[in-house]
Design an enzyme around this catalytic site. Sequence first.
Site, mmCIF file in Angstrom:
data_model
loop_
_atom_site.group_PDB
_atom_site.id
_atom_site.type_symbol
_atom_site.label_atom_id
_atom_site.label_comp_id
_atom_site.label_asym_id
_atom_site.label_seq_id
_atom_site.Cartn_x
_atom_site.Cartn_y
_atom_site.Cartn_z
ATOM 1 N N GLU A 286 -2.287 1.469 33.352
ATOM 2 C CA GLU A 286 -1.030 2.232 33.370
ATOM 3 C C GLU A 286 -1.278 3.723 33.527
ATOM 4 O OE1 GLU A 286 1.378 1.241 29.958
ATOM 5 O OE2 GLU A 286 1.942 -0.694 30.821
ATOM 6 N N GLU A 378 1.562 -6.976 33.574
ATOM 7 C CA GLU A 378 1.847 -6.913 32.141
ATOM 8 C C GLU A 378 3.338 -6.740 31.928
ATOM 9 O OE1 GLU A 378 -0.504 -4.117 29.635
ATOM 10 O OE2 GLU A 378 1.416 -3.684 28.641
#
Length: 460
Positions: A286, A378
């Site tokens: 991320e 995710e």
Amino acid sequence: MKRLLALLATGASVVGLTVLAGPPAQAATGCSAEYTITSQWAGGFQAGVKVTNLGDPVSDWTLGFTMPDTGQKVVQGWNATWSQSGSAVTATGVDWNRTLATGASTDLGFVGSFTGSNPAPTSFSLNGVACTGSVTDPTDPPTDPPATGTPADVNGQLHVCGVHLCNQYDRPVQLRGMSTHGIQWFGSCYGDASLDALADDWKSDLLRVAMYVQEDGYETDPEGFTRQVNRLVDMAEARGMYALIDFHTLTPGDPNYNLDRAKTFFSSVAARNADKKNVIYEIANEPNGVSWAAVKNYAEQVIPVIRAADPDAVVIVGTRGWSSLGVSDGSNESEVVNNPVNAANIMYAFHFYAASHKDNYRATVSRAASQLPLFVTEFGTVSATGGGAVDRASSIAWLDLLDQLKISYANWTFSDADEGSAAFKPGTCNGSDFSSSAVLTESGALLKSRIGTADNFPTS
Ligand code: IDC
């Protein structure tokens, strides 16, 4: 809301119908179309259409139907080329579903908008031949026989085709599975018994291996963590699951901070696993607080390292704003569409947490899915903290959307962490029961029920 329409015709006309084999005096024509609204919200909806050819084989087809209300519009469709003129909608087959044998089906879908009411379309036709007749029994829809074998056996080496993840038959597939929690913390959750349960009871197609880089992760013991990742790749392979190797950068958010570590790590795991068919590489979990240009620069340095060792594996690139395609940083997918990573066979990561990320994020994915290959590496059913209550309605809306768009996903987490996103109740990983419903949290029960439905991977 489920509405079914089915239209049958046997008949006489050959108008617009391409007949593949033998010129019969009168080609048999006919189709059934099963129309289902899978979710609906204020002014918008998603619908699926299962088209079955009940006539002679066709090598090209166009499905037509009519929207009864003037406000109903197709916004974006998939698995066909869609267009609309007034109330008339057409969907034309694409490369991989253009040919339909007698009895063969294909699933199409679209995101639509409406202003007044949203009645089911009428006047379905296939290649201009009106399909009329009786209603098919929804309990007995025509289905392909299920493929046998594990997900990795059936699908083999994956690759990116257009905006989809495709299998060895060059057909789009959706992988549905679970992500580990940080392997530095939850190693006891990833042994033989829990992974047997994941493969056999959950029927998971993949295991995402979340290897944090900071927070007591890789940077503290590169060789040890590399070994742990490889061990989990082997355990997934032995159970026929894909393994998504996640270089779990999070804080700091600029992946370039870990560029040297990423090169060292990926050159090692890519060389070691090059001959395996079950490995997918996710190079930055991320990115956050960093520009897309910086992420792209990182990707264009790491991907060649992977390709040098393992040329054919799919690589997934994280996106700006915690892999939100930029949305959480006030941007959107256009920064990627207009400036894509210069590499082939790659996908882009999209992450969401259902209690925090809702309609505007779903709208982004609906739009972006026709332009970028997306993989939800995710997501959580709870808030972005990883905790709090399961947002059931939002989670289901998300999962329905991902199913319709054939976007693969991994849920955070296959662990017994004491937080709402964990699939198991705290303490489960100290025991040996990973299969009974007693060990599941609300999130775990929801995900197990979604992941466990039949995959029906295409095999030809
Ligand atoms: C969370 C874990 C939590 C841990 C925290 C910090 O659930 O136990 O303390 O990380 O490492 C992400 C990240 C993922 C987060 C998760 C939930 O990829 O590492 O896990 N999340 O906050 N992005 C959005 C949410």
